[in-house]
Design an enzyme around this catalytic site. Structure first.
Site, PDB file in Angstrom:
ATOM      1  N   CYS A 169     -17.513   4.646  92.952  1.00 42.87           N
ATOM      2  CA  CYS A 169     -18.552   5.613  93.312  1.00 42.87           C
ATOM      3  C   CYS A 169     -17.885   6.595  94.256  1.00 42.87           C
ATOM      4  O   CYS A 169     -17.227   6.187  95.214  1.00 42.87           O
ATOM      5  CB  CYS A 169     -19.720   4.911  94.008  1.00 42.87           C
ATOM      6  SG  CYS A 169     -20.958   6.046  94.646  1.00 42.87           S
ATOM      7  N   ASP A 224     -21.591  16.631  91.974  1.00 39.57           N
ATOM      8  CA  ASP A 224     -21.971  15.252  92.279  1.00 39.57           C
ATOM      9  C   ASP A 224     -23.463  15.273  92.600  1.00 39.57           C
ATOM     10  O   ASP A 224     -24.046  16.343  92.798  1.00 39.57           O
ATOM     11  CB  ASP A 224     -21.168  14.743  93.494  1.00 39.57           C
ATOM     12  CG  ASP A 224     -21.541  13.312  93.872  1.00 39.57           C
ATOM     13  OD1 ASP A 224     -21.760  12.492  92.963  1.00 39.57           O
ATOM     14  OD2 ASP A 224     -21.637  13.015  95.079  1.00 39.57           O
ATOM     15  N   SER A 225     -24.041  14.079  92.724  1.00 42.80           N
ATOM     16  CA  SER A 225     -25.447  14.012  93.131  1.00 42.80           C
ATOM     17  C   SER A 225     -25.609  14.391  94.604  1.00 42.80           C
ATOM     18  O   SER A 225     -26.698  14.742  95.035  1.00 42.80           O
ATOM     19  CB  SER A 225     -25.980  12.594  92.911  1.00 42.80           C
ATOM     20  OG  SER A 225     -25.142  11.668  93.567  1.00 42.80           O
ATOM     21  N   GLU A 247     -25.519   8.602 102.815  1.00 41.74           N
ATOM     22  CA  GLU A 247     -26.155   9.924 102.963  1.00 41.74           C
ATOM     23  C   GLU A 247     -27.091   9.973 104.177  1.00 41.74           C
ATOM     24  O   GLU A 247     -27.670  11.011 104.452  1.00 41.74           O
ATOM     25  CB  GLU A 247     -26.945  10.285 101.697  1.00 41.74           C
ATOM     26  CG  GLU A 247     -26.089  10.512 100.451  1.00 41.74           C
ATOM     27  CD  GLU A 247     -25.694  11.975 100.232  1.00 41.74           C
ATOM     28  OE1 GLU A 247     -26.208  12.852 100.943  1.00 41.74           O
ATOM     29  OE2 GLU A 247     -24.851  12.225  99.353  1.00 41.74           O
ATOM     30  N   CYS A 285     -18.805  12.397  89.900  1.00 48.23           N
ATOM     31  CA  CYS A 285     -19.836  11.394  90.166  1.00 48.23           C
ATOM     32  C   CYS A 285     -19.619  10.301  89.136  1.00 48.23           C
ATOM     33  O   CYS A 285     -19.647  10.570  87.925  1.00 48.23           O
ATOM     34  CB  CYS A 285     -21.218  12.025  90.006  1.00 48.23           C
ATOM     35  SG  CYS A 285     -22.559  10.810  90.111  1.00 48.23           S
ATOM     36  N   HIS A 309     -18.951   8.301  96.533  1.00 53.06           N
ATOM     37  CA  HIS A 309     -19.377   8.229  97.935  1.00 53.06           C
ATOM     38  C   HIS A 309     -18.560   7.216  98.748  1.00 53.06           C
ATOM     39  O   HIS A 309     -18.458   7.347  99.962  1.00 53.06           O
ATOM     40  CB  HIS A 309     -20.849   7.810  98.025  1.00 53.06           C
ATOM     41  CG  HIS A 309     -21.824   8.915  97.802  1.00 53.06           C
ATOM     42  ND1 HIS A 309     -21.980   9.530  96.585  1.00 53.06           N
ATOM     43  CD2 HIS A 309     -22.698   9.518  98.646  1.00 53.06           C
ATOM     44  CE1 HIS A 309     -22.919  10.461  96.698  1.00 53.06           C
ATOM     45  NE2 HIS A 309     -23.364  10.470  97.934  1.00 53.06           N
TER      46      HIS A 309
END
Ligand code: DGL
Length: 266
Positions: free
Chosen positions: A179, A5-6, A147, A68, A181
């Site tokens: 997403c 993932d990023s 984040e 991701c 996240h």
């Protein structure tokens, strides 16, 4: 298995994989040095995804999970063409689950700009039910907030309220949290949308798809053994260790740093 993932978002997918396949080994790579992917041109994200997937393949993984949504939107078919090992992405299972869940055939999508722009969710939803009203909303502020040092603070709640407003107004009964996240702040979404809206996440469905792929290909490890985990980041290992442990709720002993140049060389 390789999972990337990023940033920390893919840990939601890793978590479900650990629950489903505790006997498998995992290498998780977070590309923190180049986070966020969401606002970047899709061609650039495609290049990053190809570098990382090739790097993971060189590490000897038997399957790659593109955990991701932005990278899956940008690059899944290209990765599948390029790699020798199977590649599983995160978008198809959610589109499927959303079409099954909706009763009024109005589905919303919250995702990054890149994922909305790529239009893959719309295509997949309409391939299953062309009569669905599909409303995508790009949420550029959410990944940096998740984040940040204060992922559960007032700024995050305000941003979620703002992005949810057009979907609530349109009366969608199902929302894809597109997403990886977003499940990290799941209770905030649940409070904002209430009980009558079904929230669709990809992590569980993706883990099932990974497990089935391994079983069908006969690639599974001995179920009696215990899996080993490695964590890699292109960013700061200490920051990743702290954030990873918080979101995964698993002590992370070592995080290895990987130079972006090493990925590009793969
Ligand atoms: N976790 C990613 C996704 O699922 C991307 C977040 C980002 O880097 O913008 O879209």
């Amino acid at each position: 298995m390789g999972v990337f993932d990023s940033g920390v978002g893919g840990l939601t997918v890793l978590h479900e994989c650990l629950v489903t396949m505790p006997h498998e080994d995992f290498v998780y790579l977070g590309d923190h040095a180049r986070l966020p992917y969401g606002p970047r041109p899709l061609a650039e994200v495609r290049r990053f995804a190809r570098e990382i997937a090739s790097y993971l393949q060189e590490q000897g993984v038997k399957l790659v999970v593109n955990a991701c949504n932005t990278a899956t939107s940008a690059a899944l078919p290209q990765l599948q063409e390029q790699l020798d090992v199977p590649v599983v992405g995160v978008i198809t299972p959610e589109a499927h689950a959303a079409v099954q869940a909706t009763r009024n055939r109005r589905i919303g999508l919250l995702a990054t700009e890149g994922t909305v722009e790529a239009g893959r969710y719309r295509e997949l939803v309409h391939a299953l039910d062309a009569g669905v009203d599909f409303l995508p909303v790009a949420c550029p502020r959410l990944v940096p907030l998740i984040e940040s040092d204060d992922p559960f603070g007032a700024k995050t709640t305000d941003a979620v309220r703002e992005y949810a407003a057009p979907l609530k107004e349109a009366g969608v009964d199902t929302v894809i949290l597109g997403c990886t996240h977003y499940p990290l702040i799941r209770p905030i979404f649940q409070r904002v949308f209430g009980r009558d809206v079904t929230l669709v996440f990809s992590a569980e469905e993706t883990a099932q798809e990974v497990a089935q792929t391994l079983a069908r290909k006969g690639y599974e490890n001995d179920p009696a053994r215990e899996g080993r985990y490695r964590f890699l980041t292109t960013g700061d290992p200490d920051a990743f260790r702290e954030m990873g442990a918080r979101f995964l709720q698993l002590p992370i002993a070592d995080v290895e740093h990987v130079e972006v140049a090493a990925l590009a060389a793969a």
